[in-house]
Design a protein around this motif. Structure first.
Motif, short mmCIF file in Angstrom:
data_model
loop_
_atom_site.label_atom_id
_atom_site.label_comp_id
_atom_site.label_asym_id
_atom_site.label_seq_id
_atom_site.Cartn_x
_atom_site.Cartn_y
_atom_site.Cartn_z
N SER A 1 61.66 42.98 47.97
CA SER A 1 62.34 43.41 49.34
C SER A 1 63.88 44.17 48.91
O SER A 1 64.33 43.70 47.78
N LEU A 2 64.54 44.74 49.74
CA LEU A 2 65.72 45.44 49.25
C LEU A 2 66.64 45.86 50.51
O LEU A 2 66.05 46.33 51.50
N CYS A 3 67.71 45.70 50.25
CA CYS A 3 68.86 45.85 51.45
C CYS A 3 69.98 46.72 51.08
O CYS A 3 70.23 46.72 49.59
N LEU A 4 70.66 47.66 51.95
CA LEU A 4 71.82 48.48 51.51
C LEU A 4 72.96 47.82 52.21
O LEU A 4 72.67 47.56 53.33
N ILE A 5 74.11 47.91 51.67
CA ILE A 5 75.30 47.46 52.28
C ILE A 5 76.15 48.78 52.10
O ILE A 5 76.44 49.24 50.82
N MET A 6 76.91 49.27 52.98
CA MET A 6 77.71 50.29 52.84
C MET A 6 79.29 49.95 53.30
O MET A 6 79.17 49.33 54.42
N THR B 1 80.53 39.69 45.45
CA THR B 1 79.54 39.49 46.52
C THR B 1 78.37 39.51 46.48
O THR B 1 77.66 38.48 46.88
N ILE B 2 77.79 40.58 45.93
CA ILE B 2 76.25 40.64 45.95
C ILE B 2 75.56 40.05 44.81
O ILE B 2 74.45 39.81 44.84
N GLY B 3 76.42 39.60 43.46
CA GLY B 3 75.73 38.99 42.58
C GLY B 3 74.84 39.79 41.60
O GLY B 3 74.80 41.09 41.62
N ALA B 4 73.96 39.13 40.85
CA ALA B 4 73.41 39.72 39.60
C ALA B 4 71.96 40.70 40.30
O ALA B 4 71.64 41.46 39.58
N ASN B 5 71.62 40.33 41.49
CA ASN B 5 70.62 41.07 42.05
C ASN B 5 70.89 42.45 42.66
O ASN B 5 70.13 43.05 43.31
N GLY B 6 72.21 43.10 42.47
CA GLY B 6 72.66 44.06 43.06
C GLY B 6 72.96 45.24 42.22
O GLY B 6 73.20 44.98 41.01
N TYR B 7 73.18 46.42 42.84
CA TYR B 7 73.56 47.73 42.18
C TYR B 7 74.56 48.29 42.85
O TYR B 7 74.47 49.04 43.80
N PRO B 8 75.88 47.65 42.51
CA PRO B 8 77.19 48.33 43.40
C PRO B 8 77.43 49.87 42.74
O PRO B 8 77.43 49.95 41.64
N CYS B 9 77.73 50.65 43.79
CA CYS B 9 78.10 52.13 43.43
C CYS B 9 79.39 52.41 44.36
O CYS B 9 79.52 52.01 45.17
N LEU C 1 78.59 51.54 47.96
CA LEU C 1 77.39 51.53 48.50
C LEU C 1 76.73 50.42 47.63
O LEU C 1 76.84 50.32 46.46
N ALA C 2 75.92 49.39 48.14
CA ALA C 2 75.47 48.47 47.11
C ALA C 2 73.85 48.43 47.51
O ALA C 2 73.73 48.16 48.79
N LEU C 3 72.99 48.51 46.59
CA LEU C 3 71.52 48.15 46.75
C LEU C 3 71.32 46.94 46.23
O LEU C 3 71.75 46.44 45.19
N ILE C 4 70.70 46.07 47.13
CA ILE C 4 70.40 44.47 46.80
C ILE C 4 69.05 44.49 46.68
O ILE C 4 68.39 44.65 47.81
N THR C 5 68.56 43.86 45.78
CA THR C 5 67.07 43.50 45.79
C THR C 5 66.77 42.09 46.06
O THR C 5 67.56 41.22 45.85
#
Length: 275
Positions: A167-172, A204-212, A220-224
């Motif tokens: 699963s994945l979510c985005l935080i903007m 905040t997003i930790g190791a399962n995220g891709y902050p950009c 924007l952060a992609l969090i798996t």
């Protein structure tokens, strides 16, 4: 590559104009006077232009430079693996002294071996660059991933989610009143607020995220492996009081400067794509 081959310089570049190139990555130490930061401009040499025009690896004869000495230089194109587009060059320089030492002062063999080594080194670096191309796409100010890299990772994780394997979510995030911060405190403080926000986002997003960093004050952060509730909790924590938290606040940021964020979240559902 420098350690393994003994080359004098190694770097990557893109064509900035018909007469200039722009450095992207430089193998020199950032503390060295010879280091070229990302975005530095230099003259476009004839062999570089040939490599851009013909999309082939080329090498120079011996060239005497006032600053760097006598060098043999090689250039190889970096080709995007999906589109076939030429996105830049890898450049490798070998000093004549190094080549003389390897080839026991035999001038003819020295030039041949230098060109062969330059070509081999640029080819090896091209293969390494191809594999790590997206991982090296980072924002110079914040150290976060670029939008291009995030799009690449998003497509990968959407394909995985479509197979029911994640699963994945985005935080903007948008920094509130960022223009006013720049106007009131200056752009140096504004840059520190951006860096602080980047560190806070990573924490905040930790190791399962891709902050950009999308650009400006937008992130924007992609969090798996993240549910909607977890994404909502992360978004709320971004707007809590930060003083004394785990993320270091730069000492130059005024204590009376309130940093707030406008935040939105979105979670992937079947049928959605990355756009």
């Amino acid at each position: 590559i420098k350690a393994d081959t003994g080359c004098t310089y190694v770097y990557t570049e893109i064509k900035h104009s018909d007469t200039e190139i722009m450095y992207i990555l430089d193998g020199e130490s950032p503390d060295s006077d010879l280091f070229s930061p990302m975005g530095s401009l230099d003259e476009l040499e004839a062999q570089e232009n040939q490599a851009y025009q013909e999309k082939i690896a080329v090498a120079t004869n011996i060239v005497a430079w006032d600053m760097w000495g006598e060098l043999v230089s090689g250039y190889a194109p970096i080709i995007h693996p999906d589109t076939g587009e030429l996105v830049g060059l890898v450049g490798v320089d070998f000093s004549i002294d190094h080549i003389r030492g390897l080839l026991q002062n035999v001038l003819g063999l020295m030039i041949f071996f230098g060109v062969a080594l330059a070509t081999l080194s640029t080819w090896v670096f091209y293969k390494l660059f191809k594999d790590r191309f997206h991982a090296l796409n980072v924002d110079y100010l914040t150290g976060l991933y670029s939008r291009r890299f995030l799009d690449y990772r998003m497509d990968k994780h959407i394909k995985k989610a479509e197979k029911g394997k994640g699963s994945l979510c985005l935080i903007m995030i948008d920094i509130d009143d960022f223009k006013q911060i720049n106007d009131t405190y200056g752009h140096e403080i504004g840059d520190q607020v951006l860096q602080y926000t980047a560190n806070l986002l990573k924490e905040t997003i930790g190791a399962n995220g891709y902050p950009c960093r999308l650009g400006g004050d937008e992130f924007l952060a992609l969090i798996t492996e993240c549910s909607e509730n977890e994404a909502y909790r992360m978004a709320c924590s971004m707007n809590e009081t930060h003083v004394g938290g785990a993320v270091h606040i730069p000492k130059d940021i005024p204590h009376n400067l309130a940093i707030g964020y406008s935040i939105g979240i979105a979670c992937w559902q079947e049928g959605m794509n990355g756009r």
